[in-house]
Design an enzyme around this catalytic site. Sequence first.
Site, PDB file in Angstrom:
ATOM      1  N   HIS A 132       0.729  -1.074  -0.095  1.00  0.00           N
ATOM      2  CA  HIS A 132       0.174   0.053   0.073  1.00  0.00           C
ATOM      3  C   HIS A 132       0.737   1.289   0.155  1.00  0.00           C
ATOM      4  O   HIS A 132       2.045   1.184   0.733  1.00  0.00           O
ATOM      5  CB  HIS A 132      -1.068  -0.173   1.368  1.00  0.00           C
ATOM      6  CG  HIS A 132      -1.792   1.196   1.366  1.00  0.00           C
ATOM      7  ND1 HIS A 132      -1.484   2.332   1.824  1.00  0.00           N
ATOM      8  CD2 HIS A 132      -3.106   0.888   1.093  1.00  0.00           C
ATOM      9  CE1 HIS A 132      -2.676   2.869   1.918  1.00  0.00           C
ATOM     10  NE2 HIS A 132      -3.741   2.117   1.467  1.00  0.00           N
ATOM     11  N   ASP A 209       3.057  -4.217   8.103  1.00  0.00           N
ATOM     12  CA  ASP A 209       1.895  -3.479   7.830  1.00  0.00           C
ATOM     13  C   ASP A 209       0.629  -4.581   7.945  1.00  0.00           C
ATOM     14  O   ASP A 209       0.340  -5.212   7.046  1.00  0.00           O
ATOM     15  CB  ASP A 209       2.086  -2.754   6.436  1.00  0.00           C
ATOM     16  CG  ASP A 209       0.560  -2.142   6.183  1.00  0.00           C
ATOM     17  OD1 ASP A 209      -0.371  -2.351   6.776  1.00  0.00           O
ATOM     18  OD2 ASP A 209       0.665  -1.604   5.029  1.00  0.00           O
ATOM     19  N   GLN A 212      -4.414  -5.089   6.854  1.00  0.00           N
ATOM     20  CA  GLN A 212      -5.294  -6.026   6.263  1.00  0.00           C
ATOM     21  C   GLN A 212      -5.297  -7.425   6.914  1.00  0.00           C
ATOM     22  O   GLN A 212      -6.099  -8.537   6.430  1.00  0.00           O
ATOM     23  CB  GLN A 212      -5.207  -6.182   4.913  1.00  0.00           C
ATOM     24  CG  GLN A 212      -5.508  -4.993   4.002  1.00  0.00           C
ATOM     25  CD  GLN A 212      -6.746  -4.178   4.255  1.00  0.00           C
ATOM     26  OE1 GLN A 212      -7.703  -4.919   4.487  1.00  0.00           O
ATOM     27  NE2 GLN A 212      -6.922  -3.024   3.842  1.00  0.00           N
ATOM     28  N   LYS A 235     -10.369  -0.549  10.482  1.00  0.00           N
ATOM     29  CA  LYS A 235     -10.365  -1.749   9.547  1.00  0.00           C
ATOM     30  C   LYS A 235     -10.739  -3.051  10.436  1.00  0.00           C
ATOM     31  O   LYS A 235     -11.153  -3.706   9.952  1.00  0.00           O
ATOM     32  CB  LYS A 235      -9.057  -2.001   8.871  1.00  0.00           C
ATOM     33  CG  LYS A 235      -8.908  -0.886   7.688  1.00  0.00           C
ATOM     34  CD  LYS A 235      -7.598  -1.267   7.026  1.00  0.00           C
ATOM     35  CE  LYS A 235      -7.168   0.125   6.310  1.00  0.00           C
ATOM     36  NZ  LYS A 235      -8.005   0.658   5.146  1.00  0.00           N
ATOM     37  N   CYS A 373      -4.635   2.498  -3.693  1.00  0.00           N
ATOM     38  CA  CYS A 373      -3.614   2.936  -2.796  1.00  0.00           C
ATOM     39  C   CYS A 373      -2.511   2.149  -3.373  1.00  0.00           C
ATOM     40  O   CYS A 373      -1.542   1.801  -2.274  1.00  0.00           O
ATOM     41  CB  CYS A 373      -3.719   3.189  -1.519  1.00  0.00           C
ATOM     42  SG  CYS A 373      -4.953   4.648  -1.437  1.00  0.00           S
TER      43      CYS A 373
HETATM   44  C1  LIG Z   1      -2.334  -2.709   3.519  1.00  0.00           C
HETATM   45  C2  LIG Z   1      -2.680  -1.397   4.035  1.00  0.00           C
HETATM   46  N1  LIG Z   1      -1.748  -0.803   4.712  1.00  0.00           N
HETATM   47  C3  LIG Z   1      -2.057   0.557   5.104  1.00  0.00           C
HETATM   48  C4  LIG Z   1      -3.241   1.120   4.923  1.00  0.00           C
HETATM   49  C5  LIG Z   1      -3.392   2.586   5.566  1.00  0.00           C
HETATM   50  O1  LIG Z   1      -4.453   2.358   6.598  1.00  0.00           O
HETATM   51  P1  LIG Z   1      -4.953   3.844   7.233  1.00  0.00           P
HETATM   52  O2  LIG Z   1      -5.225   4.717   6.154  1.00  0.00           O
HETATM   53  O3  LIG Z   1      -5.795   3.320   8.050  1.00  0.00           O
HETATM   54  O4  LIG Z   1      -3.614   4.538   8.032  1.00  0.00           O
HETATM   55  C6  LIG Z   1      -4.179   0.375   4.093  1.00  0.00           C
HETATM   56  C7  LIG Z   1      -5.749   0.829   3.969  1.00  0.00           C
HETATM   57  O5  LIG Z   1      -6.397   0.516   3.240  1.00  0.00           O
HETATM   58  C8  LIG Z   1      -4.014  -0.950   3.645  1.00  0.00           C
HETATM   59  O6  LIG Z   1      -4.840  -1.447   3.163  1.00  0.00           O
END
Ligand SMILES: Cc1ncc(COP(=O)(O)O)c(C=O)c1O
Length: 416
Positions: A132, A209, A212, A235, A373
């Site tokens: 992401h 990270d 998900q 999430k 993203c």
């Molecule tokens: C794999 C992953 N990392 C990071 C993020 C970023 O999350 P946040 O916008 O809640 O900080 C997302 C959000 O869709 C994501 O899917």
Amino acid sequence: MSTLSSGVSARFDVERIRQDFPVLQQTIHGKPLVYLDNAATAQKPRAVIDAIVKFYEVDCANIHRGVHELSQRSTAAYEETRSKVRRFLNARSNHEIVFVRGTTEGINLVTQTWGRANLKPGDEIIIAGLEHHSNIVPWQILCEQAGARLRIIPIDDRGDLLLEEYEKLLGPRTRMVAIGHVSNALGTINPVRRIVRMAHDAGALTLIDGAQAVPHMPVDVCALDADFYAFSGHKLFGPTGIGVLYGRADLLEAMPPYQGGGDMIRTVTFEKTTYNDLPYKFEAGTPDIAGGIGLGAAVDYVTRLGMDKIAAYEHELLLYATDALERIPGLHIIGTAREKAAVLSFVMQGIHPHDIGTVLDHQGIAVRTGHHCAQPVMDRYHIPATTRASLAFYNTAGEIDALVAGLYKVKEVFDE
Ligand SMILES: Cc1ncc(COP(=O)(O)O)c(C=O)c1O
């Protein structure tokens, strides 16, 4: 309505669970809402909403500073969430649980504290080709600041990491391996334990990270041996504006603070400031107190359902949905990794994802369309965008049938 075939779904009373989610009880354009955009944000159970309302109606006060009853109550509730998250992730200590705004801020915290203190010109950071943007851009910024280099683990056509290429990238210059646990664009579940072990063998640290992963499977940071692990409350069926950075205590201890302000200090004079203990050293200013309390309710909620049961049910739903979508002529699933979470990204011949999303919306079906993203993932498959249905434990086989019917409607509208 269709049902799933195995015993897992029979033991998971999804119709009863759905009653816990007020937002799911509505119609959109005259059709029952089918919410399949859970990777973007998940819906909130009544227990989370009630916890937030109770905070504002009964306990509202700033935390950590007051001797009065309301401040004591709000501090206790907020700090109780830290204990719940520690147990949920199996961290060793509450000191290792830092509240942040979300995954994005958790990663930025690490890049701008650990990274700026430790990275030298010529050092290398490894990420994967399916990250992401929030696990790409903060590292790019850091690399520019430090004169370091970003290296990328390529993925194969299915969306699996090429671990032999990863092995080649690892070396004496590698300082950090930062990897998504589960890809939001493809659903790939990365072999995180193995990736961490290989990084440690090369003398590098790891950041995972978990945005998900945490909502969909049990996560044990000790078993993974991750040095840092970040996730977002929203999430995980909790509120927006709150998330968690887990960090190994010895690393957090050695890192400089992230932001300066109230609560993160022990003493302040104009000559010198000393910093608070972990984790408060990283929590400057009034935090999202209501969000923290709501996150605690969300952790309780999914813990009661059981993360193992959630993972098993969603896996069954994924198999059902994959089989159903693959039967639609002209539809092509992007991301067919061996280990997959319940994310279905797909393209349809000759039909733009935004058009698919719009027609589905008219059927009451919420999916996401775009690059999610993850523009480098789209580039890897030479496509500008996909349509993505991302599932949660409150989705049903009947909703997958509705998606399939909606996609046939899309074909009817756009196929000559
Ligand atoms: C794999 C992953 N990392 C990071 C993020 C970023 O999350 P946040 O916008 O809640 O900080 C997302 C959000 O869709 C994501 O899917």
